[in-house]
Design an enzyme around this catalytic site. Structure first.
Site, PDB file in Angstrom:
ATOM      1  CB  SER A 124      -0.921   0.010   1.222  1.00 58.05           C
ATOM      2  OG  SER A 124      -1.722  -1.148   1.236  1.00 58.05           O
TER       3      SER A 124
HETATM    4  N1  SAM Z   1      -1.249  -3.534   3.553  1.00 61.22           N
HETATM    5  C1  SAM Z   1      -0.618  -4.470   2.670  1.00 61.22           C
HETATM    6  C2  SAM Z   1       0.783  -4.046   2.385  1.00 61.22           C
HETATM    7  O1  SAM Z   1       1.073  -2.847   2.524  1.00 61.22           O
HETATM    8  O2  SAM Z   1       1.541  -4.902   1.932  1.00 61.22           O
HETATM    9  C3  SAM Z   1      -1.270  -4.456   1.338  1.00 61.22           C
HETATM   10  C4  SAM Z   1      -2.335  -5.308   1.164  1.00 61.22           C
HETATM   11  S1  SAM Z   1      -2.907  -5.443  -0.512  1.00 61.22           S
HETATM   12  C5  SAM Z   1      -3.461  -3.838  -0.938  1.00 61.22           C
HETATM   13  C6  SAM Z   1      -4.393  -6.357  -0.150  1.00 61.22           C
HETATM   14  C7  SAM Z   1      -4.135  -7.782   0.256  1.00 61.22           C
HETATM   15  O3  SAM Z   1      -5.390  -8.369   0.593  1.00 61.22           O
HETATM   16  C8  SAM Z   1      -3.540  -8.639  -0.850  1.00 61.22           C
HETATM   17  O4  SAM Z   1      -2.376  -9.257  -0.394  1.00 61.22           O
HETATM   18  C9  SAM Z   1      -4.647  -9.637  -1.148  1.00 61.22           C
HETATM   19  O5  SAM Z   1      -4.178 -10.906  -1.554  1.00 61.22           O
HETATM   20  C10 SAM Z   1      -5.353  -9.703   0.173  1.00 61.22           C
HETATM   21  N2  SAM Z   1      -6.737 -10.195   0.099  1.00 61.22           N
HETATM   22  C11 SAM Z   1      -7.710  -9.889  -0.781  1.00 61.22           C
HETATM   23  N3  SAM Z   1      -8.840 -10.541  -0.489  1.00 61.22           N
HETATM   24  C12 SAM Z   1      -8.575 -11.279   0.621  1.00 61.22           C
HETATM   25  C13 SAM Z   1      -9.348 -12.168   1.412  1.00 61.22           C
HETATM   26  N4  SAM Z   1     -10.628 -12.437   1.122  1.00 61.22           N
HETATM   27  N5  SAM Z   1      -8.763 -12.752   2.477  1.00 61.22           N
HETATM   28  C14 SAM Z   1      -7.467 -12.488   2.779  1.00 61.22           C
HETATM   29  N6  SAM Z   1      -6.672 -11.656   2.069  1.00 61.22           N
HETATM   30  C15 SAM Z   1      -7.227 -11.056   1.000  1.00 61.22           C
END
Ligand code: SAM
Length: 193
Positions: A43
């Site tokens: 992010s």
């Molecule tokens: N805050 C994190 C970082 O800075 O690295 C970024 C996260 S990224 C924007 C969103 C994450 O949510 C991704 O790794 C994605 O695979 C995960 N994600 C999406 N849907 C999900 C779900 N239903 N359960 C768990 N993780 C999920």
């Protein structure tokens, strides 16, 4: 609380974002979301900080995070709370985040590889919930797993238009909702997509 926020900002400024990336490290210090593979992103740093401050962490908070990703946000949550339960659905991201956060000596983070859209019932209730992917609507299970007096940050909307919400669960279980800003996150996969 002012002191806690100052401590979070100071810690965040020293947190090396490149440590949480395996590729494109040359872009680590830009204030942008950067790809981390598997169509996901680490992010935008200013947003990670803003969301963390808005969550109003307390030293005794039990925190649920949905979307571990690189572990960057997880580190910040874990440094200023009692414990963090974090769920990621993509195995290689989950594994790398686990390795990184162990290397950084965190011992208060519990990891799960799963679809986190229904939360982590076993350890509920949580004082704080941070969702780092956008849902079409707020998952009912996450609302149920939020403690009375608890706070949740979640982006809600479509791929093109999302609002970052702060939800607060009040004394009798009523929900107070505040729109913090417009954002653009990757989708929360699963039944709230
Ligand atoms: N805050 C994190 C970082 O800075 O690295 C970024 C996260 S990224 C924007 C969103 C994450 O949510 C991704 O790794 C994605 O695979 C995960 N994600 C999406 N849907 C999900 C779900 N239903 N359960 C768990 N993780 C999920």
């Amino acid at each position: 609380m002012a002191n806690q926020n100052e401590d979070i900002v100071t810690y965040f400024q020293k947190l090396d974002r490149a440590f949480f990336m395996d590729e494109l490290k040359e872009f680590a210090y830009m204030d942008e979301a950067i790809p981390i593979g598997h169509e996901q992103t680490i992010s935008q740093p200013s947003l990670v900080l803003e969301m963390t401050l808005a969550l109003d962490l307390q030293p005794d908070s039990k925190v649920l995070e949905i979307g571990t990703g690189s572990g960057f946000q997880t580190a910040l949550l874990a440094a200023f709370s009692n414990s963090v339960y974090t769920i990621e659905r993509i195995a290689p991201l989950h594994e790398r985040a686990k390795e990184r956060l162990a290397k950084a000596d965190f011992t208060n983070i519990h990891f799960k590889l799963d679809d986190g859209s229904a939360g982590w019932e076993e350890h509920a209730p949580y004082n704080r919930i941070m969702v780092t992917a956008a849902a079409a609507q707020v998952p009912r299970e996450l609302m149920d797993q939020l403690a009375i007096g608890g706070k949740m940050i979640i982006p809600v909307g479509t791929t093109l238009h999302q609002e970052l919400l702060l939800l607060e669960k009040e004394e009798h279980g009523e929900i107070h909702s505040t729109v913090l800003e417009e954002v653009r996150f990757v989708p929360l996969k699963g039944k709230y997509e």
